[in-house]
Design a protein around this motif. Structure first.
Motif, PDB file in Angstrom:
ATOM      1  N   PRO A 261       0.807  -1.225   0.000  1.00  0.00           N
ATOM      2  CA  PRO A 261       0.000   0.000   0.000  1.00  0.00           C
ATOM      3  C   PRO A 261       0.839   1.274   0.000  1.00  0.00           C
ATOM      4  CG  PRO A 261      -0.890  -1.596   1.543  1.00  0.00           C
ATOM      5  CD  PRO A 261       0.415  -2.145   1.076  1.00  0.00           C
ATOM      6  N   GLY A 262       2.009   1.210   0.640  1.00  0.00           N
ATOM      7  CA  GLY A 262       2.868   2.385   0.690  1.00  0.00           C
ATOM      8  C   GLY A 262       4.215   2.108   0.061  1.00  0.00           C
ATOM      9  N   THR A 263       5.236   2.753   0.607  1.00  0.00           N
ATOM     10  CA  THR A 263       6.602   2.647   0.100  1.00  0.00           C
ATOM     11  C   THR A 263       7.404   1.709   0.997  1.00  0.00           C
ATOM     12  OG1 THR A 263       6.483   4.920  -0.728  1.00  0.00           O
ATOM     13  CG2 THR A 263       8.668   3.970  -0.471  1.00  0.00           C
ATOM     14  N   ALA A 264       7.810   0.569   0.465  1.00  0.00           N
ATOM     15  CA  ALA A 264       8.488  -0.452   1.267  1.00  0.00           C
ATOM     16  C   ALA A 264       9.908  -0.010   1.606  1.00  0.00           C
ATOM     17  CB  ALA A 264       8.512  -1.769   0.512  1.00  0.00           C
ATOM     18  N   VAL A 265      10.203   0.114   2.924  1.00  0.00           N
ATOM     19  CA  VAL A 265      11.520   0.597   3.342  1.00  0.00           C
ATOM     20  C   VAL A 265      12.249  -0.352   4.296  1.00  0.00           C
ATOM     21  CG1 VAL A 265      11.003   3.035   2.971  1.00  0.00           C
ATOM     22  CG2 VAL A 265      10.432   1.977   5.170  1.00  0.00           C
ATOM     23  N   ASP A 266      11.523  -1.289   4.899  1.00  0.00           N
ATOM     24  CA  ASP A 266      12.182  -2.234   5.806  1.00  0.00           C
ATOM     25  C   ASP A 266      11.399  -3.539   5.798  1.00  0.00           C
ATOM     26  OD1 ASP A 266      14.133  -3.106   7.594  1.00  0.00           O
ATOM     27  OD2 ASP A 266      13.005  -2.446   9.354  1.00  0.00           O
ATOM     28  N   LEU A 267      12.077  -4.638   6.135  1.00  0.00           N
ATOM     29  CA  LEU A 267      11.396  -5.924   6.142  1.00  0.00           C
ATOM     30  C   LEU A 267      12.110  -6.930   7.025  1.00  0.00           C
ATOM     31  CD1 LEU A 267      11.971  -7.818   2.750  1.00  0.00           C
ATOM     32  CD2 LEU A 267      13.545  -6.184   3.730  1.00  0.00           C
ATOM     33  N   VAL A 268      11.331  -7.904   7.504  1.00  0.00           N
ATOM     34  CA  VAL A 268      11.835  -9.040   8.277  1.00  0.00           C
ATOM     35  C   VAL A 268      11.122 -10.278   7.752  1.00  0.00           C
ATOM     36  CG1 VAL A 268      11.934 -10.147  10.549  1.00  0.00           C
ATOM     37  CG2 VAL A 268      12.310  -7.675  10.353  1.00  0.00           C
TER      38      VAL A 268
ATOM     39  N   ASP B 171       6.038  -0.007   5.386  1.00  0.00           N
ATOM     40  CA  ASP B 171       5.904   0.689   4.092  1.00  0.00           C
ATOM     41  C   ASP B 171       5.349   2.105   4.243  1.00  0.00           C
ATOM     42  OD1 ASP B 171       3.276   0.198   4.698  1.00  0.00           O
ATOM     43  OD2 ASP B 171       2.785  -0.832   2.827  1.00  0.00           O
ATOM     44  N   ILE B 172       5.810   2.772   5.271  1.00  0.00           N
ATOM     45  CA  ILE B 172       5.439   4.155   5.579  1.00  0.00           C
ATOM     46  C   ILE B 172       3.988   4.255   6.046  1.00  0.00           C
ATOM     47  CG2 ILE B 172       5.362   6.555   4.807  1.00  0.00           C
ATOM     48  CD1 ILE B 172       8.179   5.395   4.997  1.00  0.00           C
ATOM     49  N   VAL B 173       3.053   3.741   5.276  1.00  0.00           N
ATOM     50  CA  VAL B 173       1.648   3.859   5.692  1.00  0.00           C
ATOM     51  C   VAL B 173       1.291   2.846   6.761  1.00  0.00           C
ATOM     52  CG1 VAL B 173       0.967   4.774   3.454  1.00  0.00           C
ATOM     53  CG2 VAL B 173       0.750   2.327   3.895  1.00  0.00           C
ATOM     54  N   GLY B 174       2.129   1.827   6.958  1.00  0.00           N
ATOM     55  CA  GLY B 174       1.819   0.849   7.982  1.00  0.00           C
ATOM     56  C   GLY B 174       2.575  -0.446   7.779  1.00  0.00           C
ATOM     57  N   LEU B 175       1.913  -1.555   8.192  1.00  0.00           N
ATOM     58  CA  LEU B 175       2.502  -2.892   8.132  1.00  0.00           C
ATOM     59  C   LEU B 175       1.814  -3.709   7.039  1.00  0.00           C
ATOM     60  CD1 LEU B 175       4.134  -5.331   9.339  1.00  0.00           C
ATOM     61  CD2 LEU B 175       2.153  -5.692  10.859  1.00  0.00           C
ATOM     62  N   THR B 176       2.631  -4.368   6.214  1.00  0.00           N
ATOM     63  CA  THR B 176       2.120  -5.298   5.214  1.00  0.00           C
ATOM     64  C   THR B 176       2.765  -6.654   5.452  1.00  0.00           C
ATOM     65  OG1 THR B 176       1.772  -3.572   3.553  1.00  0.00           O
ATOM     66  CG2 THR B 176       1.962  -5.835   2.751  1.00  0.00           C
ATOM     67  N   ILE B 177       1.939  -7.720   5.434  1.00  0.00           N
ATOM     68  CA  ILE B 177       2.440  -9.081   5.639  1.00  0.00           C
ATOM     69  C   ILE B 177       2.259  -9.854   4.335  1.00  0.00           C
ATOM     70  CG2 ILE B 177       2.267 -11.185   7.010  1.00  0.00           C
ATOM     71  CD1 ILE B 177       1.001  -9.499   9.233  1.00  0.00           C
ATOM     72  N   VAL B 178       3.354 -10.475   3.864  1.00  0.00           N
ATOM     73  CA  VAL B 178       3.342 -11.163   2.583  1.00  0.00           C
ATOM     74  C   VAL B 178       3.783 -12.612   2.773  1.00  0.00           C
ATOM     75  CG1 VAL B 178       4.274 -11.194   0.225  1.00  0.00           C
ATOM     76  CG2 VAL B 178       3.886  -9.002   1.387  1.00  0.00           C
TER      77      VAL B 178
ATOM     78  N   PRO C 113      -0.785   5.108  12.551  1.00  0.00           N
ATOM     79  CA  PRO C 113      -1.077   6.548  12.532  1.00  0.00           C
ATOM     80  C   PRO C 113       0.079   7.425  12.086  1.00  0.00           C
ATOM     81  CG  PRO C 113      -0.786   5.771  14.792  1.00  0.00           C
ATOM     82  CD  PRO C 113      -0.814   4.558  13.910  1.00  0.00           C
ATOM     83  N   GLY C 114       1.319   6.919  12.201  1.00  0.00           N
ATOM     84  CA  GLY C 114       2.470   7.719  11.824  1.00  0.00           C
ATOM     85  C   GLY C 114       3.113   7.221  10.547  1.00  0.00           C
ATOM     86  N   ASP C 115       4.426   7.333  10.474  1.00  0.00           N
ATOM     87  CA  ASP C 115       5.193   6.853   9.325  1.00  0.00           C
ATOM     88  C   ASP C 115       5.958   5.603   9.735  1.00  0.00           C
ATOM     89  OD1 ASP C 115       4.359   8.950   7.733  1.00  0.00           O
ATOM     90  OD2 ASP C 115       6.053  10.223   8.278  1.00  0.00           O
ATOM     91  N   ALA C 116       5.521   4.449   9.235  1.00  0.00           N
ATOM     92  CA  ALA C 116       6.158   3.173   9.573  1.00  0.00           C
ATOM     93  C   ALA C 116       7.475   3.061   8.817  1.00  0.00           C
ATOM     94  CB  ALA C 116       5.229   2.014   9.224  1.00  0.00           C
ATOM     95  N   ILE C 117       8.594   3.210   9.540  1.00  0.00           N
ATOM     96  CA  ILE C 117       9.908   3.271   8.882  1.00  0.00           C
ATOM     97  C   ILE C 117      10.824   2.111   9.240  1.00  0.00           C
ATOM     98  CG2 ILE C 117       9.895   5.767   8.563  1.00  0.00           C
ATOM     99  CD1 ILE C 117      11.543   6.022  11.136  1.00  0.00           C
ATOM    100  N   HIS C 118      10.475   1.374  10.283  1.00  0.00           N
ATOM    101  CA  HIS C 118      11.368   0.303  10.731  1.00  0.00           C
ATOM    102  C   HIS C 118      10.543  -0.671  11.549  1.00  0.00           C
ATOM    103  CE1 HIS C 118      15.185  -1.322  12.616  1.00  0.00           C
ATOM    104  NE2 HIS C 118      15.578  -1.112  11.372  1.00  0.00           N
ATOM    105  N   LEU C 119      11.027  -1.918  11.686  1.00  0.00           N
ATOM    106  CA  LEU C 119      10.257  -2.868  12.496  1.00  0.00           C
ATOM    107  C   LEU C 119      11.146  -3.988  13.029  1.00  0.00           C
ATOM    108  CD1 LEU C 119       9.925  -5.431  10.391  1.00  0.00           C
ATOM    109  CD2 LEU C 119       8.003  -4.125   9.542  1.00  0.00           C
ATOM    110  N   GLY C 120      10.623  -4.640  14.051  1.00  0.00           N
ATOM    111  CA  GLY C 120      11.225  -5.835  14.616  1.00  0.00           C
ATOM    112  C   GLY C 120      10.122  -6.831  14.887  1.00  0.00           C
TER     113      GLY C 120
END
Length: 684
Positions: free
Chosen positions: A132-139, A149-156, A173-180
């Motif tokens: 949905p957004g711009t993919a910037v980090d992944l695990v 992906d900035i707009v939130g979390l996507t699971i593939v 609600p914010g900019d999803a830029i990183h995750l664990g």
């Protein structure tokens, strides 16, 4: 006797050869010195586009290389990194992970790119899915890829790499830029809106279970029941994640720099911004600062004693046998902008613009102490010291001379005058005062400086734009466009030579007959052995568009502090015609303008920075433990010397010190034998 002695020596040497065949590579003896730590940098591969992420798998490094896509490099020889292949992706590759023989790339507008790397020489995109957004980090965990992906979390679901499928999404609600991720719980770093904790036990229906409201979150690393969260305000927060629905703050620690989003866990160590800072997590609630490598970056991948760090267009390979302190010994915040420094004995003298001249006790580098200050009349610019007098440039009251024979009670000894300027240099009975005009001044009587001559040189007319050095009877004046060389024996005479192309900052080594001049993005080396005919003999680009604002030559190396990002580089001048970058101290100084003055005393460098004030750096080189007999060479004679000492001291009381106690544990035993052979095998 001779025969037995021969057999004994032969057996010892045979044992050494056998032992050495099993020895791992070892670094130099530990030192906090910048030059010593520089030896850990093995290679720099500088042909990348925008290195954002790295994974190390066996002998291969997989690089998320921005607009270039995925790049694969051979790192089987860390001292000689080689290109293997690449595959372009539709977006900008930000992060990569490897699952089996598949590379999964967070590709910004390209979403998730799935690349078959079973044949590293010919990688191929086999699947892709938009987010949905711009993919910037992944695990990736067990066939599921969690994407920020900035707009939130996507699971593939990537269990079938040729047909990846989005199974769930959650808008934050914010900019999803990183995750664990840990145990089906996803911790989403949501920028200004803190940390979002998501239950993904049902991947098709991820749900928000808690929010930790912390401003300006940047990155997170999750290690079981503990999380490590960085903030843009230079903090590291330890989180208790025992109950994900109610994450608790355990402790918050100050960081010596503003971090980025990049955190990497490796066993019991936390790597931050490449090797900018490394923490020991043996006690997970109290990260212990171990030190820093010399490769700050966006991300790091480690395998054993090898680390790979990506930054800008470069992959750096670094030996991390021992994480040493970065070399920063101490700091002292300034009251004003530090425009000049002078060092003598155990004192530093700081020109702090509108706050005058300050005296700082640096006898203990770890805790510099401000002793006193003195008002010079206006704005204080540059400062130099000779004997017990300070010569200070003041924009209102001119050249002020201060008696510091008692540093705790500095006293101005001359009257205000019209010798205003921004830079000053002193040698013997002559001072050079510089603005857009250079004035040569007789200071044989410090209380009554006398102008000898003046020459218009132009330039920007500020502390930041022009610089002057005096050496071996000559004055070297560098402006924003030219280098002027004057003969101090004839101060009124026209310059001996004028060389176009300089950019203010200059350092001079009269013994070797060279000068280093700043350019727009690096330095040039000038042969000044014949002052009437200076010739450019070498050049090096350091960082495009990042101009050095100060340069200092230390032995066969130069230190250049750059204008932007507070970066400083160590440059090898062994061959002046071919200067080489050794390593950088990027991020050690939290300043946007670089260090405006660098002073060196013995193995210590003092950086005057506009934001951080005084930063004290150890620049010592490595001692060589293999040089047991101290003849500056590591050879068979050192082995014989060590064996003689080891045989004589083995089993004795070494509480008072023994030369063969190589490990320093108070005993001479087999561990010392192995430690010495490790060092000898590594060489010097």
């Amino acid at each position: 006797m001779h025969k037995n002695g021969f057999v004994t020596r032969t057996m010892i040497l045979a044992a050494i050869c056998i032992a050495m065949s099993f020895l791992p590579l070892s670094a130099c003896a530990q030192s906090t010195g910048w030059q010593c730590a520089a030896r850990d940098v093995l290679d720099r591969y500088q042909e990348l586009a925008e290195a954002n992420g790295v994974v190390l798998l066996g002998d291969l490094a997989f690089i998320a290389d921005g607009p270039r896509g995925l790049v694969i490099l051979d790192v089987s020889e860390p001292t000689d990194i080689r290109f293997v292949s690449e595959v372009d992706t539709p977006g900008d590759a930000k992060r990569v992970v490897i699952a089996d023989a598949v590379a999964l790339v967070a590709d910004t507008i390209g979403g998730l790119q799935v690349i078959d790397v079973s044949e590293p020489a010919s990688p191929a995109i086999v699947g892709a899915v938009t987010t949905p957004g711009t993919a910037v980090d992944l695990v990736e965990i067990d066939g599921l890829v969690y994407i920020a992906d900035i707009v939130g979390l996507t699971i593939v679901d990537v269990s079938n790499p040729a047909d990846p499928a989005v199974v769930g999404t959650l808008t934050t609600p914010g900019d999803a830029i990183h995750l664990g991720v840990s145990d089906s719980v996803v911790y989403v770093v949501d920028g200004a809106l803190g940390l979002q904790v998501v239950d993904a036990s049902e991947p098709a229906n991820p749900r928000l279970i808690s929010t930790l409201e912390i401003n300006s979150t940047l990155g997170i690393a999750v290690n079981g029941e503990r999380g490590y969260l960085t903030h843009s305000y230079a903090f590291l927060t330890v989180l208790d994640l025992t109950n994900p629905a109610q994450p608790q703050i355990v402790e918050t620690f100050d960081l010596p720099f503003r971090p980025s989003t990049d955190l990497t866990l490796s066993e019991d160590r936390l790597f931050m911004d490449g090797l900018r800072a490394v923490y020991d997590l043996t006690d997970p609630d109290n990260p212990t600062y171990l030190g820093a490598g010399l490769a700050p970056g966006r991300q790091v991948a480690t395998l054993g004693s090898l680390a790979l760090v990506v930054l800008d267009n470069t992959l750096v390979s670094v030996a991390i046998h021992d994480i040493r302190p970065s070399g920063v010994l101490g700091r002292l915040s300034a009251q004003g902008v530090v425009e000049g420094l002078a060092i003598q004995d155990a004192y530093a003298y700081s020109a702090e613009y509108e706050y005058g001249m300050h005296v700082i006790d640096v006898s203990d580098s770890a805790t510099p102490i401000r002793i006193t200050s003195i008002d010079t009349g206006g704005f204080t610019h540059d400062i130099v010291i000779q004997d017990d007098y300070l010569y200070v440039m003041d924009d209102a009251s001119g050249l002020r001379v201060i008696d510091v024979s008692n540093p705790t009670i500095p006293a101005i000894v001359n009257e205000p005058n019209t010798l205003q300027g921004q830079r000053i240099a002193v040698a013997g009975n002559t001072a050079a005062v510089l603005s857009t005009v250079v004035r040569f001044v007789d200071i044989s009587e410090p209380t009554s400086p006398l102008v000898l001559a003046a020459h218009t040189v132009g330039g920007g007319g500020s502390r930041y734009h022009n610089e002057v050095r005096l050496a071996a009877g000559y004055a070297y004046v560098s402006t924003t466009s030219r280098l002027y060389i004057f003969d101090l024996a004839h101060p009124a005479a026209e310059p001996l030579a004028i060389l176009d192309g300089s950019r203010s900052a200059i350092a001079v080594d009269p013994i070797r007959g060279i000068a280093c001049l700043a350019t727009d993005d690096g330095i040039v080396v000038i042969d000044i052995s014949e002052p009437t005919n200076p010739l450019q003999i070498g050049q090096i680009e350091i960082e495009p568009g990042n101009q050095p604002v100060s340069i200092e030559i230390v032995g066969r190396r130069a230190i250049a502090s750059l204008e932007r990002y507070g970066n400083a580089w160590l440059i090898d001048l062994e061959d002046p015609s071919n200067p080489e970058l050794v390593t950088s101290a990027n991020g050690w100084f939290n300043t946007s303008l670089g260090a405006w003055d660098i002073e060196v005393s013995d193995n210590t460098a003092y950086f005057g920075t506009p934001v951080d004030g005084l930063v004290i750096l150890d620049i010592s080189d490595c001692p060589c433990p293999a040089d047991f007999n101290h003849d500056n060479t590591a050879d068979s004679r050192d082995v014989i010397a060590f064996l003689n000492a080891w045989a004589a001291q083995r089993g004795t009381d070494c509480s008072g010190g023994c030369s063969a106690d190589f490990t320093g544990d108070g005993l001479v035993d087999s561990r010392d034998f192995i430690a010495f052979l490790n060092a000898w095998n590594a060489g010097c």
